[in-house]
Design a protein around this motif. Structure first.
Motif, PDB file in Angstrom:
ATOM      1  N   ASP A 174       6.899   6.763   0.011  1.00  0.00           N
ATOM      2  CA  ASP A 174       7.264   5.368  -0.260  1.00  0.00           C
ATOM      3  C   ASP A 174       7.550   4.636   1.053  1.00  0.00           C
ATOM      4  OD1 ASP A 174       6.993   5.825  -2.951  1.00  0.00           O
ATOM      5  OD2 ASP A 174       9.154   6.067  -3.323  1.00  0.00           O
ATOM      6  N   LEU A 175       8.247   5.307   1.953  1.00  0.00           N
ATOM      7  CA  LEU A 175       8.559   4.704   3.248  1.00  0.00           C
ATOM      8  C   LEU A 175       7.297   4.522   4.086  1.00  0.00           C
ATOM      9  CD1 LEU A 175      11.800   6.727   4.095  1.00  0.00           C
ATOM     10  CD2 LEU A 175      11.672   4.311   3.444  1.00  0.00           C
ATOM     11  N   ILE A 176       6.430   5.523   4.074  1.00  0.00           N
ATOM     12  CA  ILE A 176       5.178   5.421   4.831  1.00  0.00           C
ATOM     13  C   ILE A 176       4.345   4.245   4.329  1.00  0.00           C
ATOM     14  CG2 ILE A 176       2.955   6.553   5.229  1.00  0.00           C
ATOM     15  CD1 ILE A 176       4.452   9.221   5.364  1.00  0.00           C
ATOM     16  N   ASP A 177       4.250   4.095   3.027  1.00  0.00           N
ATOM     17  CA  ASP A 177       3.477   2.996   2.438  1.00  0.00           C
ATOM     18  C   ASP A 177       4.099   1.643   2.787  1.00  0.00           C
ATOM     19  OD1 ASP A 177       1.812   4.877   1.323  1.00  0.00           O
ATOM     20  OD2 ASP A 177       2.701   4.769  -0.684  1.00  0.00           O
ATOM     21  N   LEU A 178       5.428   1.576   2.749  1.00  0.00           N
ATOM     22  CA  LEU A 178       6.123   0.330   3.053  1.00  0.00           C
ATOM     23  C   LEU A 178       5.901  -0.066   4.511  1.00  0.00           C
ATOM     24  CD1 LEU A 178       7.949  -1.845   1.888  1.00  0.00           C
ATOM     25  CD2 LEU A 178       9.917  -0.415   2.450  1.00  0.00           C
ATOM     26  N   PHE A 179       6.020   0.889   5.416  1.00  0.00           N
ATOM     27  CA  PHE A 179       5.795   0.599   6.828  1.00  0.00           C
ATOM     28  C   PHE A 179       4.343   0.199   7.072  1.00  0.00           C
ATOM     29  CE2 PHE A 179       9.958   1.932   7.486  1.00  0.00           C
ATOM     30  CZ  PHE A 179      10.312   1.921   8.822  1.00  0.00           C
ATOM     31  N   ALA A 180       3.411   0.877   6.407  1.00  0.00           N
ATOM     32  CA  ALA A 180       1.993   0.552   6.574  1.00  0.00           C
ATOM     33  C   ALA A 180       1.688  -0.880   6.153  1.00  0.00           C
ATOM     34  CB  ALA A 180       1.138   1.532   5.784  1.00  0.00           C
ATOM     35  N   SER A 181       2.435  -1.389   5.165  1.00  0.00           N
ATOM     36  CA  SER A 181       2.214  -2.763   4.705  1.00  0.00           C
ATOM     37  C   SER A 181       2.572  -3.787   5.768  1.00  0.00           C
ATOM     38  CB  SER A 181       3.036  -3.025   3.433  1.00  0.00           C
ATOM     39  OG  SER A 181       4.428  -3.127   3.715  1.00  0.00           O
ATOM     40  N   ARG A 182       3.310  -3.360   6.798  1.00  0.00           N
ATOM     41  CA  ARG A 182       3.680  -4.244   7.911  1.00  0.00           C
ATOM     42  C   ARG A 182       2.876  -3.920   9.175  1.00  0.00           C
ATOM     43  NH1 ARG A 182       6.414  -5.458   3.310  1.00  0.00           N
ATOM     44  NH2 ARG A 182       7.860  -7.178   3.655  1.00  0.00           N
ATOM     45  N   GLY A 183       1.845  -3.114   9.052  1.00  0.00           N
ATOM     46  CA  GLY A 183       1.030  -2.773  10.211  1.00  0.00           C
ATOM     47  C   GLY A 183       1.516  -1.558  10.968  1.00  0.00           C
ATOM     48  N   LEU A 184       2.568  -0.925  10.479  1.00  0.00           N
ATOM     49  CA  LEU A 184       3.109   0.290  11.095  1.00  0.00           C
ATOM     50  C   LEU A 184       2.525   1.483  10.339  1.00  0.00           C
ATOM     51  CD1 LEU A 184       6.687  -1.189  11.250  1.00  0.00           C
ATOM     52  CD2 LEU A 184       5.334  -0.651  13.277  1.00  0.00           C
ATOM     53  N   ARG A 185       1.263   1.778  10.611  1.00  0.00           N
ATOM     54  CA  ARG A 185       0.480   2.680   9.762  1.00  0.00           C
ATOM     55  C   ARG A 185       0.585   4.155  10.133  1.00  0.00           C
ATOM     56  NH1 ARG A 185      -2.458  -2.068  10.308  1.00  0.00           N
ATOM     57  NH2 ARG A 185      -2.847  -3.127   8.312  1.00  0.00           N
ATOM     58  N   ASP A 186       1.184   4.462  11.248  1.00  0.00           N
ATOM     59  CA  ASP A 186       1.313   5.846  11.690  1.00  0.00           C
ATOM     60  C   ASP A 186       2.655   6.393  11.216  1.00  0.00           C
ATOM     61  OD1 ASP A 186       1.568   8.245  13.107  1.00  0.00           O
ATOM     62  OD2 ASP A 186       0.533   7.457  14.860  1.00  0.00           O
ATOM     63  N   ALA A 187       2.655   7.584  10.639  1.00  0.00           N
ATOM     64  CA  ALA A 187       3.924   8.189  10.209  1.00  0.00           C
ATOM     65  C   ALA A 187       4.894   8.309  11.370  1.00  0.00           C
ATOM     66  CB  ALA A 187       3.668   9.556   9.582  1.00  0.00           C
ATOM     67  N   ALA A 188       4.358   8.426  12.580  1.00  0.00           N
ATOM     68  CA  ALA A 188       5.224   8.509  13.756  1.00  0.00           C
ATOM     69  C   ALA A 188       6.003   7.212  13.971  1.00  0.00           C
ATOM     70  CB  ALA A 188       4.396   8.835  14.999  1.00  0.00           C
ATOM     71  N   ASP A 189       5.483   6.073  13.498  1.00  0.00           N
ATOM     72  CA  ASP A 189       6.230   4.812  13.583  1.00  0.00           C
ATOM     73  C   ASP A 189       7.497   4.899  12.754  1.00  0.00           C
ATOM     74  OD1 ASP A 189       4.333   3.421  15.217  1.00  0.00           O
ATOM     75  OD2 ASP A 189       3.107   3.039  13.441  1.00  0.00           O
ATOM     76  N   LEU A 190       7.365   5.409  11.540  1.00  0.00           N
ATOM     77  CA  LEU A 190       8.523   5.578  10.661  1.00  0.00           C
ATOM     78  C   LEU A 190       9.554   6.505  11.289  1.00  0.00           C
ATOM     79  CD1 LEU A 190      10.148   5.596   7.995  1.00  0.00           C
ATOM     80  CD2 LEU A 190       8.538   7.333   7.141  1.00  0.00           C
ATOM     81  N   VAL A 191       9.112   7.636  11.798  1.00  0.00           N
ATOM     82  CA  VAL A 191      10.044   8.615  12.356  1.00  0.00           C
ATOM     83  C   VAL A 191      10.698   8.084  13.628  1.00  0.00           C
ATOM     84  CG1 VAL A 191      10.304  10.968  13.217  1.00  0.00           C
ATOM     85  CG2 VAL A 191       8.718  10.500  11.343  1.00  0.00           C
ATOM     86  N   ALA A 192       9.910   7.442  14.483  1.00  0.00           N
ATOM     87  CA  ALA A 192      10.455   6.940  15.752  1.00  0.00           C
ATOM     88  C   ALA A 192      11.441   5.799  15.522  1.00  0.00           C
ATOM     89  CB  ALA A 192       9.322   6.483  16.665  1.00  0.00           C
TER      90      ALA A 192
END
Length: 338
Positions: free
Chosen positions: A176-194
């Motif tokens: 859910d978090l990965i999908d939410l971040f991807a909707s803002r252009g943050l498409r790499d799982a590493a963006d979420l973790v970082a």
């Protein structure tokens, strides 16, 4: 001229100014790191010295600035809409923003006043917020990165629906978090973790991790529950190892099941994000490199208004609000002296 006529004249001026600001050729200008190099060459030194001085007095401001920046940029792009006060639709009155740090908000406004005194009203609150956040990271021990500048300040707050997209601390499904971040252009799982690594500084209250404490499914959650039973209003460090330093200890804590939020612990339990957590725990340089990249990506979240806005004379209100406030107080002054 009567009071009503004076107020009408000022309101007409408000409309003219708003049209000029919105139709300005610079309104939709491309972002660049040297956007203010000619118009305000001392900008970065003013922001840096102000942040350094503020954090010497209160290191907690670093976490406050980081959280405000994320809560501003994630809903509809970095437009300083979260700074707007007053009215029933202020973002500061919406659930996710009720605990934004007032002193950090005021710090950005104080820096704006210094910048405008030196350069005139050429730099937006959005740009000052971005620079102040970067400098707070650096002062706390974290990486530096080039900040894309040239954002205009929004003319209105974000909607409740967009603010409601901010990820909550109780989120347990990483996808859910990965999908939410991807909707803002943050498409790499590493963006979420970082970006979650921003929790390496900061504190929170028991209500925000009550779900984790109530489960008591490991030693640390039992400790959280006990501490909150003793003092429900206590402040809990998000990084239990080095709470005031921007480093990779947050990830080391996750490996030892010492994440405070449910969303923190989800990262170490998910097959996609767990390897990234482990990498950052053992390699601070890798975390710093990715954090810098992800912050730049966050700075470039698409604006729903296509960067049409203004340079606010106060971060807390639009320029039209300020003029209407002035007109109202001016009219009241005439009425009082009549």
């Amino acid at each position: 001229m009567g009071a009503a006529s004076r107020r009408l004249a000022v309101l007409e001026l408000v409309s003219i100014v708003a049209v000029l600001l919105i139709s300005s050729p610079a309104a939709a200008a491309e972002l660049s790191v040297d956007f203010h190099a000619a118009s305000c060459p001392q900008l970065e030194s003013i922001v840096r010295s102000s942040v350094q001085a503020a954090l010497q007095q209160e290191i907690a401001l670093a976490a406050g600035l980081l959280r405000i920046f994320f809560h501003d940029c994630f809903p509809q792009g970095c437009d300083a809409s979260v700074y707007l006060r007053g009215g029933s639709n202020s973002e500061q009155g919406m659930g996710p923003n009720l605990t934004l740090q007032p002193r950090a908000l005021q710090l950005v406004e104080d820096i704006r006043a210094k910048v405008h005194a030196a350069c005139g009203p050429t730099v937006s609150c959005a740009d000052i917020s971005a620079l102040a956040t970067r400098d707070a990271v650096v002062v706390s021990g974290g990486p530096s990165y080039a900040v894309p500048l040239g954002q205009k300040d929004s003319l209105a707050p974000a909607s409740l629906d967009l603010v409601g997209d901010l990820p909550g601390p109780g989120t347990s499904r990483v996808q859910d978090l990965i999908d939410l971040f991807a909707s803002r252009g943050l498409r790499d799982a590493a963006d979420l973790v970082a970006l979650s690594g921003g929790h390496t500084v900061g504190r929170t209250r028991c209500a925000f991790f009550d779900d984790r404490a109530r489960r008591q499914d490991d030693t640390f959650s039992k400790k959280l529950a006990l501490n909150c039973t003793k003092d429900p209003n206590r402040l809990q460090n998000l990084d239990v190892i080095t709470p005031d330093a921007f480093d990779n200890a947050y990830y080391i804590a996750l490996i030892h099941n010492q994440g405070v939020f449910t969303s923190d612990m989800a990262l170490i339990k998910d097959r996609i994000t767990a390897p990234i957590v482990r990498q950052f725990a053992t390699d601070k340089a890798a975390f710093f490199t990715q954090f810098a990249k992800s912050m730049v990506k966050l700075s470039n979240v698409p604006r729903t208004d296509r960067n049409v806005g203004e340079i606010r004379r106060s971060c807390f209100r639009t320029n039209s609000q300020s003029l209407v406030d002035f007109a109202t107080s001016d009219e009241e002054g005439f009425a009082a002296s009549a």
